[in-house]
Design a protein around this motif. Structure first.
Motif, PDB file in Angstrom:
ATOM      1  N   SER A   5      35.419  26.850  23.380  1.00  0.00           N
ATOM      2  CA  SER A   5      34.160  27.040  24.098  1.00  0.00           C
ATOM      3  C   SER A   5      34.041  25.953  25.153  1.00  0.00           C
ATOM      4  O   SER A   5      34.673  24.897  25.047  1.00  0.00           O
ATOM      5  N   SER A  63      34.658  30.310  32.136  1.00  0.00           N
ATOM      6  CA  SER A  63      33.398  29.596  32.312  1.00  0.00           C
ATOM      7  C   SER A  63      33.423  28.686  33.532  1.00  0.00           C
ATOM      8  O   SER A  63      32.389  28.144  33.916  1.00  0.00           O
ATOM      9  N   TYR A  64      34.590  28.543  34.135  1.00  0.00           N
ATOM     10  CA  TYR A  64      34.696  27.701  35.336  1.00  0.00           C
ATOM     11  C   TYR A  64      35.838  28.302  36.122  1.00  0.00           C
ATOM     12  O   TYR A  64      36.988  28.297  35.654  1.00  0.00           O
ATOM     13  N   ARG A 117      27.884  18.069  23.398  1.00  0.00           N
ATOM     14  CA  ARG A 117      26.952  18.823  24.259  1.00  0.00           C
ATOM     15  C   ARG A 117      25.740  17.966  24.616  1.00  0.00           C
ATOM     16  O   ARG A 117      25.293  17.966  25.773  1.00  0.00           O
ATOM     17  N   GLU A 135      30.897  24.584  28.148  1.00  0.00           N
ATOM     18  CA  GLU A 135      29.617  24.824  28.821  1.00  0.00           C
ATOM     19  C   GLU A 135      29.450  23.817  29.950  1.00  0.00           C
ATOM     20  O   GLU A 135      29.633  22.616  29.745  1.00  0.00           O
ATOM     21  N   GLN A 136      29.081  24.323  31.107  1.00  0.00           N
ATOM     22  CA  GLN A 136      28.722  23.411  32.192  1.00  0.00           C
ATOM     23  C   GLN A 136      27.419  22.716  31.826  1.00  0.00           C
ATOM     24  O   GLN A 136      26.580  23.266  31.108  1.00  0.00           O
ATOM     25  N   GLN A 137      27.236  21.516  32.370  1.00  0.00           N
ATOM     26  CA  GLN A 137      26.078  20.694  32.027  1.00  0.00           C
ATOM     27  C   GLN A 137      24.766  21.480  32.095  1.00  0.00           C
ATOM     28  O   GLN A 137      23.943  21.431  31.176  1.00  0.00           O
ATOM     29  N   SER A 138      24.586  22.238  33.180  1.00  0.00           N
ATOM     30  CA  SER A 138      23.298  22.933  33.380  1.00  0.00           C
ATOM     31  C   SER A 138      23.114  24.111  32.426  1.00  0.00           C
ATOM     32  O   SER A 138      22.003  24.625  32.289  1.00  0.00           O
ATOM     33  N   ASP A 139      24.188  24.542  31.768  1.00  0.00           N
ATOM     34  CA  ASP A 139      24.081  25.690  30.848  1.00  0.00           C
ATOM     35  C   ASP A 139      23.846  25.255  29.405  1.00  0.00           C
ATOM     36  O   ASP A 139      23.722  26.100  28.511  1.00  0.00           O
ATOM     37  N   ILE A 140      23.831  23.941  29.173  1.00  0.00           N
ATOM     38  CA  ILE A 140      23.723  23.474  27.790  1.00  0.00           C
ATOM     39  C   ILE A 140      22.275  23.558  27.319  1.00  0.00           C
ATOM     40  O   ILE A 140      21.361  23.058  27.984  1.00  0.00           O
ATOM     41  N   ASP A 141      22.083  24.210  26.182  1.00  0.00           N
ATOM     42  CA  ASP A 141      20.770  24.306  25.543  1.00  0.00           C
ATOM     43  C   ASP A 141      20.666  23.100  24.587  1.00  0.00           C
ATOM     44  O   ASP A 141      21.293  23.077  23.523  1.00  0.00           O
ATOM     45  N   ASP A 172      31.198  18.049  38.675  1.00  0.00           N
ATOM     46  CA  ASP A 172      30.725  18.919  37.598  1.00  0.00           C
ATOM     47  C   ASP A 172      31.155  18.310  36.284  1.00  0.00           C
ATOM     48  O   ASP A 172      32.281  17.804  36.156  1.00  0.00           O
TER      49      ASP A 172
END
Ligand code: ATP
Length: 143
Positions: free
Chosen positions: A85, A17-18, A133, A87-93, A63
């Motif tokens: 798991s 993921s990174y 998240r 998640e990058q900040q911009s991918d968090i729902d 990031d």
């Protein structure tokens, strides 16, 4: 002279993921407290909390990644984080995380009523994931 650099990679069962990002510093919360790693740091391996990892690159770039536990290994200016798991900040729902938080809070209430220690432990961990998240998503990108 160019600043010394290191690379940061985060791998999860879903894939990378990174990926091998250049960094001048990263900050993570280990089970023994927060660590800040700069290039040329001595080798280390540490267990991570459910918390954010911040990766700084250049002067202003940063990031933020919500990381769900796991381990960090650092040697020869290569940092590898292995987590369940991330998640990058911009991918968090955020809506999904808020729903997960509500479900976890309900499960905690239910576990208390039923005196179910296993359900309580699972729900508390799910709550920490959801709150992490939500926190990472809410941070100002330029702080
Ligand atoms: P949910 O109940 O919403 O599935 P969860 O905490 O049980 O949340 P995980 O099992 O930790 O979810 O993650 C499953 C997959 O879904 C992982 O790939 C994770 O990165 C992704 N994921 C979970 N929640 C979010 C979210 N709020 N935004 C983006 N990706 C998410």
């Amino acid at each position: 002279m160019a600043e010394p650099q290191m690379t940061v990679t985060i791998v999860t069962p879903d894939g990378t993921s990174y990926d091998n990002e250049q960094a001048s510093m990263f900050v993570a919360k280990t089970t023994n407290g927060e660590i800040g790693i700069l290039p040329n740091h001595v080798p280390l391996i540490a267990a991570l909390e459910i918390d954010e990892v911040r990766v700084k690159s250049g002067q202003d770039g940063e990031d933020e990644i919500a990381v769900n536990g796991g381990f960090v290994e650092f040697s020869n200016n290569v940092a590898t984080i292995v987590a369940d798991s991330a998640e990058q900040q911009s991918d968090i729902d955020v809506t999904r995380a808020e729903n997960a938080r509500t479900r976890a809070q309900q499960a905690i209430d239910h576990a208390h009523q039923e005196h179910d220690a296993n359900e309580l432990r699972r729900a508390e961990v799910a709550l920490r994931r959801a709150i992490n998240r939500i926190n990472v998503a809410s941070h100002n990108q330029n702080r």
